[in-house]
Write a protein that holds these residues in place. Structure first.
Motif, PDB file in Angstrom:
ATOM      1  N   GLY A  36      28.818 -45.798  -3.959  1.00 51.26           N
ATOM      2  CA  GLY A  36      29.300 -45.588  -2.598  1.00 51.26           C
ATOM      3  C   GLY A  36      30.163 -44.358  -2.439  1.00 51.26           C
ATOM      4  O   GLY A  36      31.195 -44.398  -1.762  1.00 51.26           O
ATOM      5  N   VAL A  37      29.741 -43.256  -3.029  1.00 50.90           N
ATOM      6  CA  VAL A  37      30.581 -42.060  -3.086  1.00 50.90           C
ATOM      7  C   VAL A  37      30.586 -41.295  -1.759  1.00 50.90           C
ATOM      8  O   VAL A  37      29.540 -40.861  -1.269  1.00 50.90           O
ATOM      9  N   THR A  38      31.758 -41.148  -1.204  1.00 50.91           N
ATOM     10  CA  THR A  38      31.984 -40.281  -0.047  1.00 50.91           C
ATOM     11  C   THR A  38      32.931 -39.186  -0.496  1.00 50.91           C
ATOM     12  O   THR A  38      34.089 -39.454  -0.846  1.00 50.91           O
ATOM     13  N   VAL A  39      32.446 -37.963  -0.523  1.00 52.91           N
ATOM     14  CA  VAL A  39      33.240 -36.859  -1.052  1.00 52.91           C
ATOM     15  C   VAL A  39      32.812 -35.564  -0.389  1.00 52.91           C
ATOM     16  O   VAL A  39      31.683 -35.429   0.091  1.00 52.91           O
ATOM     17  N   SER A  40      33.726 -34.603  -0.359  1.00 52.56           N
ATOM     18  CA  SER A  40      33.471 -33.309   0.251  1.00 52.56           C
ATOM     19  C   SER A  40      33.979 -32.214  -0.680  1.00 52.56           C
ATOM     20  O   SER A  40      35.094 -32.309  -1.199  1.00 52.56           O
ATOM     21  N   PHE A  41      33.156 -31.204  -0.892  1.00 49.40           N
ATOM     22  CA  PHE A  41      33.551 -30.085  -1.741  1.00 49.40           C
ATOM     23  C   PHE A  41      33.827 -28.852  -0.879  1.00 49.40           C
ATOM     24  O   PHE A  41      33.377 -28.765   0.253  1.00 49.40           O
ATOM     25  N   ARG A  42      34.553 -27.897  -1.432  1.00 50.48           N
ATOM     26  CA  ARG A  42      35.063 -26.772  -0.669  1.00 50.48           C
ATOM     27  C   ARG A  42      34.120 -25.579  -0.719  1.00 50.48           C
ATOM     28  O   ARG A  42      33.794 -25.091  -1.798  1.00 50.48           O
ATOM     29  N   GLN A  43      33.729 -25.113   0.440  1.00 48.04           N
ATOM     30  CA  GLN A  43      32.885 -23.927   0.536  1.00 48.04           C
ATOM     31  C   GLN A  43      33.668 -22.685   0.096  1.00 48.04           C
ATOM     32  O   GLN A  43      34.843 -22.524   0.417  1.00 48.04           O
ATOM     33  N   ASN A  47      34.733 -25.606  -7.399  1.00 49.20           N
ATOM     34  CA  ASN A  47      35.020 -27.038  -7.446  1.00 49.20           C
ATOM     35  C   ASN A  47      34.662 -27.572  -8.831  1.00 49.20           C
ATOM     36  O   ASN A  47      33.725 -27.083  -9.468  1.00 49.20           O
ATOM     37  N   ALA A  48      35.385 -28.572  -9.275  1.00 47.62           N
ATOM     38  CA  ALA A  48      35.066 -29.227 -10.545  1.00 47.62           C
ATOM     39  C   ALA A  48      34.935 -30.720 -10.318  1.00 47.62           C
ATOM     40  O   ALA A  48      35.627 -31.299  -9.485  1.00 47.62           O
ATOM     41  N   GLU A 175      18.970 -16.669  -5.510  1.00 45.94           N
ATOM     42  CA  GLU A 175      20.120 -16.319  -4.676  1.00 45.94           C
ATOM     43  C   GLU A 175      20.765 -17.537  -3.997  1.00 45.94           C
ATOM     44  O   GLU A 175      20.918 -17.584  -2.776  1.00 45.94           O
ATOM     45  N   PRO A 176      21.145 -18.531  -4.775  1.00 45.82           N
ATOM     46  CA  PRO A 176      21.767 -19.720  -4.179  1.00 45.82           C
ATOM     47  C   PRO A 176      23.161 -19.415  -3.651  1.00 45.82           C
ATOM     48  O   PRO A 176      23.887 -18.578  -4.192  1.00 45.82           O
ATOM     49  N   GLU A 177      23.524 -20.120  -2.602  1.00 45.68           N
ATOM     50  CA  GLU A 177      24.899 -20.036  -2.090  1.00 45.68           C
ATOM     51  C   GLU A 177      25.817 -20.956  -2.875  1.00 45.68           C
ATOM     52  O   GLU A 177      27.002 -20.686  -3.039  1.00 45.68           O
ATOM     53  N   LEU A 178      25.263 -22.097  -3.289  1.00 47.56           N
ATOM     54  CA  LEU A 178      26.004 -23.131  -4.017  1.00 47.56           C
ATOM     55  C   LEU A 178      25.343 -23.327  -5.370  1.00 47.56           C
ATOM     56  O   LEU A 178      24.128 -23.552  -5.448  1.00 47.56           O
ATOM     57  N   ILE A 179      26.138 -23.242  -6.446  1.00 52.28           N
ATOM     58  CA  ILE A 179      25.614 -23.378  -7.804  1.00 52.28           C
ATOM     59  C   ILE A 179      26.292 -24.550  -8.484  1.00 52.28           C
ATOM     60  O   ILE A 179      27.523 -24.602  -8.581  1.00 52.28           O
ATOM     61  N   LEU A 180      25.485 -25.508  -8.943  1.00 51.53           N
ATOM     62  CA  LEU A 180      25.980 -26.662  -9.679  1.00 51.53           C
ATOM     63  C   LEU A 180      25.735 -26.427 -11.159  1.00 51.53           C
ATOM     64  O   LEU A 180      24.586 -26.211 -11.575  1.00 51.53           O
ATOM     65  N   LEU A 181      26.793 -26.438 -11.948  1.00 51.03           N
ATOM     66  CA  LEU A 181      26.695 -26.220 -13.389  1.00 51.03           C
ATOM     67  C   LEU A 181      27.061 -27.501 -14.119  1.00 51.03           C
ATOM     68  O   LEU A 181      28.161 -28.025 -13.943  1.00 51.03           O
ATOM     69  N   PHE A 210      30.874 -22.877  -6.267  1.00 49.66           N
ATOM     70  CA  PHE A 210      30.507 -23.561  -7.506  1.00 49.66           C
ATOM     71  C   PHE A 210      30.978 -25.010  -7.486  1.00 49.66           C
ATOM     72  O   PHE A 210      32.032 -25.330  -6.924  1.00 49.66           O
ATOM     73  N   LEU A 211      30.164 -25.854  -8.111  1.00 51.67           N
ATOM     74  CA  LEU A 211      30.549 -27.221  -8.433  1.00 51.67           C
ATOM     75  C   LEU A 211      30.205 -27.425  -9.900  1.00 51.67           C
ATOM     76  O   LEU A 211      29.035 -27.320 -10.285  1.00 51.67           O
ATOM     77  N   ILE A 212      31.218 -27.665 -10.717  1.00 51.40           N
ATOM     78  CA  ILE A 212      31.057 -27.677 -12.168  1.00 51.40           C
ATOM     79  C   ILE A 212      31.433 -29.038 -12.744  1.00 51.40           C
ATOM     80  O   ILE A 212      32.520 -29.555 -12.479  1.00 51.40           O
ATOM     81  N   VAL A 213      30.516 -29.614 -13.512  1.00 49.10           N
ATOM     82  CA  VAL A 213      30.828 -30.773 -14.345  1.00 49.10           C
ATOM     83  C   VAL A 213      31.151 -30.241 -15.732  1.00 49.10           C
ATOM     84  O   VAL A 213      30.359 -29.494 -16.317  1.00 49.10           O
ATOM     85  N   GLU A 214      32.312 -30.606 -16.250  1.00 44.33           N
ATOM     86  CA  GLU A 214      32.722 -30.033 -17.529  1.00 44.33           C
ATOM     87  C   GLU A 214      33.771 -30.921 -18.198  1.00 44.33           C
ATOM     88  O   GLU A 214      34.649 -31.478 -17.533  1.00 44.33           O
ATOM     89  N   HIS A 215      33.672 -31.030 -19.536  1.00 39.04           N
ATOM     90  CA  HIS A 215      34.646 -31.798 -20.313  1.00 39.04           C
ATOM     91  C   HIS A 215      35.749 -30.915 -20.893  1.00 39.04           C
ATOM     92  O   HIS A 215      36.768 -31.438 -21.356  1.00 39.04           O
ATOM     93  N   ASN A 216      35.551 -29.612 -20.869  1.00 35.62           N
ATOM     94  CA  ASN A 216      36.554 -28.684 -21.383  1.00 35.62           C
ATOM     95  C   ASN A 216      37.657 -28.534 -20.334  1.00 35.62           C
ATOM     96  O   ASN A 216      37.529 -27.792 -19.371  1.00 35.62           O
ATOM     97  N   MET A 217      38.749 -29.289 -20.520  1.00 37.99           N
ATOM     98  CA  MET A 217      39.792 -29.333 -19.500  1.00 37.99           C
ATOM     99  C   MET A 217      40.524 -28.007 -19.345  1.00 37.99           C
ATOM    100  O   MET A 217      40.967 -27.654 -18.253  1.00 37.99           O
ATOM    101  N   GLU A 218      40.653 -27.257 -20.428  1.00 42.06           N
ATOM    102  CA  GLU A 218      41.292 -25.942 -20.327  1.00 42.06           C
ATOM    103  C   GLU A 218      40.480 -25.041 -19.401  1.00 42.06           C
ATOM    104  O   GLU A 218      41.036 -24.346 -18.537  1.00 42.06           O
TER     105      GLU A 218
END
Length: 257
Positions: A36-43, A47-48, A175-181, A210-218
């Motif tokens: 039930g995820v309701t979320v908004s990311f920043r243009q 974003n992470a 040429e994407p506007e939004l890149i998910l990594l 950008f929207l990035i999934v990452e485990h490297n917290m640094e």
């Protein structure tokens, strides 16, 4: 070719929350991976999306990019409903993505991999040939990645980090506007992690979100403007890196404190 490539006349100045989900849910058997995820990311921002293993991050990516159909809920991008659209429709809407395990053609050259990524039919599209402009564009992105000297090498002979850069070059061909990594730093040596971080900053400064999934917290904390934290398939916190560092729910769920 020099400087940044144009973004097909798209306006990079969009309101916050260009990518939004409402009530997004996906279950596998008795396990609810996205709840039930309701979320908004920043243009226009980096974003992470972070959280412990099994918190639903990659499933969320897969639902947003059309790899998996949600059970319920909606995905919108800049006001356009993209819920359950096919991946190529998502790409045409201006969204590109990488994968946790690099998707490259191992026995094809680096240059042909980038050219294939720009074809609507992928590998099959190479049979129809490609023009000089497209080849120059592919070489431009290889140069931006710093792997132009490898254009004639087979992709399987690249290091893991170089394959990550190759995959990103292919993503950028559309040429994407939004890149998910998805875990761009996973298994990558520190020097190439720094290179990837620099590229994200450069591309973001040129207008890409950008929207990035990452485990490297640094890496996450140094790169991100906005962080969303998942636990058990749903967001539990969001805010700037400083806010997230101090959130007790995050310390408990993600850091095990």
């Amino acid at each position: 070719m020099n400087g940044g490539t144009p973004m097909s006349g798209r306006d990079a100045k969009q309101p916050e929350g260009s990518l939004q989900t409402s009530g997004l849910t996906k279950s596998f058997g008795g396990v609810t991976a996205v709840d039930g995820v309701t979320v908004s990311f920043r243009q226009g921002k980096v974003n992470a999306l972070i959280g412990p293993n099994g918190s639903g991050k990659t499933t969320f990516f897969n639902v947003v990019t059309g790899m998996i159909k949600p059970d319920s809920g909606t995905v919108t991008y800049r006001g356009r409903n993209l819920t359950a659209k096919a991946p190529h429709r998502i790409a045409r809407a201006g969204i590109g993505r990488s994968f946790q395990l690099c998707r490259v053609f191992p026995r094809m050259t680096v240059l042909d991999n980038v050219l294939a990524a720009a074809q609507p039919k992928g590998l099959k599209g190479l049979g129809s040939g490609h023009g000089k402009a497209e080849t120059e564009k592919a070489r431009y992105w290889l140069t931006r990645m710093g792997i132009e000297h490898l254009e004639h090498a087979e992709a399987r002979n690249l290091s893991w980090g170089q394959q990550k850069l190759l995959e990103l070059a292919g993503v950028l061909m559309t040429e994407p506007e939004l890149i998910l990594l998805d875990e761009p730093a996973g298994g990558v040596n520190p020097a190439l992690i720094d290179r990837i971080a620099d590229l994200v900053r450069e591309l973001n400064a040129e207008g890409r979100t950008f929207l990035i999934v990452e485990h490297n917290m640094e890496l996450v904390m140094s790169l991100s403007d906005h962080v969303v934290v998942f636990d058990r398939g749903r967001p539990i916190a969001e805010g700037t890196p400083d806010v997230i560092r101090a959130d007790e729910r995050v310390l408990e769920a993600y850091l095990g404190v």
